[in-house]
Design an enzyme around this catalytic site. Sequence first.
Site, PDB file in Angstrom:
ATOM      1  N   TYR A 157       0.777  -1.435   0.165  1.00  0.00           N
ATOM      2  CA  TYR A 157      -0.085  -0.059   0.070  1.00  0.00           C
ATOM      3  C   TYR A 157       0.702   1.407   0.021  1.00  0.00           C
ATOM      4  CZ  TYR A 157      -3.186   3.616   1.733  1.00  0.00           C
ATOM      5  OH  TYR A 157      -3.837   4.584   2.034  1.00  0.00           O
ATOM      6  N   HIS A 185       0.744   8.934  -5.603  1.00  0.00           N
ATOM      7  CA  HIS A 185      -0.656   8.198  -6.562  1.00  0.00           C
ATOM      8  C   HIS A 185      -1.449   8.707  -5.881  1.00  0.00           C
ATOM      9  CE1 HIS A 185      -1.376   4.771  -9.251  1.00  0.00           C
ATOM     10  NE2 HIS A 185      -0.484   5.710 -10.092  1.00  0.00           N
TER      11      HIS A 185
HETATM   12  O1  KDG Z   1      -3.264   4.731 -15.341  1.00  0.00           O
HETATM   13  C1  KDG Z   1      -2.899   4.723 -14.423  1.00  0.00           C
HETATM   14  C2  KDG Z   1      -2.060   5.664 -14.780  1.00  0.00           C
HETATM   15  O2  KDG Z   1      -1.222   5.786 -15.735  1.00  0.00           O
HETATM   16  C3  KDG Z   1      -0.701   6.001 -13.822  1.00  0.00           C
HETATM   17  O3  KDG Z   1      -0.249   5.068 -12.061  1.00  0.00           O
HETATM   18  C4  KDG Z   1       0.939   6.644 -13.883  1.00  0.00           C
HETATM   19  O4  KDG Z   1       0.855   8.065 -12.234  1.00  0.00           O
HETATM   20  C5  KDG Z   1       1.272   7.516 -13.044  1.00  0.00           C
HETATM   21  C6  KDG Z   1       2.441   8.556 -13.848  1.00  0.00           C
HETATM   22  O5  KDG Z   1       2.629   9.520 -13.071  1.00  0.00           O
HETATM   23  O6  KDG Z   1       2.786   7.942 -14.331  1.00  0.00           O
HETATM   24 MG    MG Z   2       1.423   9.513 -11.012  1.00  0.00          MG
END
Ligand code: KDG
Ligand code: MG
Length: 381
Positions: A157, A185
Amino acid sequence: MEIRHLDAVVTRPGRNYVLVRAETADGLVGWGDATLNGREKAVEAALDYHIAPELEGRDAARVEDVWQYLFRGTYWRGGPVLNSALSGVDTALWDLKGKAAGAPVYDLLGGRTREYATAYTHCGDEAVDAIVANCEAAAERGFDHFRVNVGDPAGEYLNLDRVIDGVGEIRERLGPDPELIVDIHGRATPREARRVAAGLESADLYFLEDPLRPENRDAFEGLRAATTAPLAMGELFTNPWEMRPLIEDELVDFLRVDLSHVGGVTAARKLATVAEHHYVETAFHGPPDLSPVGQAATVHVDLAVPNFGVQEFTDHGAVYGDPVDDVFSGGATLDESVGGLDVPDEPGLGVDVDRETALSYEYERSHLPTVRREDGSVADW
Ligand code: KDG
Ligand code: MG
């Protein structure tokens, strides 16, 4: 320049992409990217059943009018499905506009403000040793901006101590010069975001990305007060107005929207201008699920805007191999002497798609990873 035919081309040259193909009565073809990772068929249906029949017969030259029609004129606005579809249409119309004018899209946006768009690349891995080795290999290709996520995003996580200690060690081993980026994220709670931002201060990040969830705008004030770490936000925004308070209240340093979700070239260019007036720089999203068409469109905007910061780079050919090269030609290229991206000086976006080959790589159902906490409860991916 009448739109004679518009449709979605769904292809899987290594991964699923939803492309928009717009053909004019005089035979010009424009391409856009409407890929919505894991929900591709919903966008395809929006395009083929709802949007294409309403656009066929309209003037392709009226890019802004089509944007306004699809965003406001259809009552239901924004959202990942409809706004990705709108983004793909908008980008295809810019490609057509460039082809009709005989000019690259960046010229239509005011012309180049730079010779290349400095790029960053993903160097994240499970262990610090591997991340440092990835950064060193990337430096050989001219990069000096590295994303150094610690740990496997699909497996764990968010281990704050591991991130803080790991990135601290990476900074020590790489020295003070390289620019380091960490992507949270959207996994952190406000409490966790404050802690990780404070813990990473000494690593002197270029930016901390998506420290909070997209719906949690109010928590940015507390985070901003708790850290001097530069903040980047926006890849999950599917309506350009979502970015407005973060820019206007100067709660972020980088505009990180995705051209294929936020509203195409039109929305990204406008947001960059609003951001310019608040000294916010661009760091447009450039993940593997942005196709080479979306990537080319993004680099056109990068080259035109004065407040460009950095561009996330996916090397599609290196990741997906021959299939992606069979389907796409042209597009953005990396100049290894500077670690930066450029696009061809050709009319439009300078990227082409082989429709028949694209259709031969058939869609397969796929889903983003789902992360659960140790107790089994669903967590943000
Ligand atoms: O679809 C989800 C992705 O585009 C994402 O997980 C990628 O966070 C991401 C990034 O910064 O490239
Ligand atoms: Mg990203």
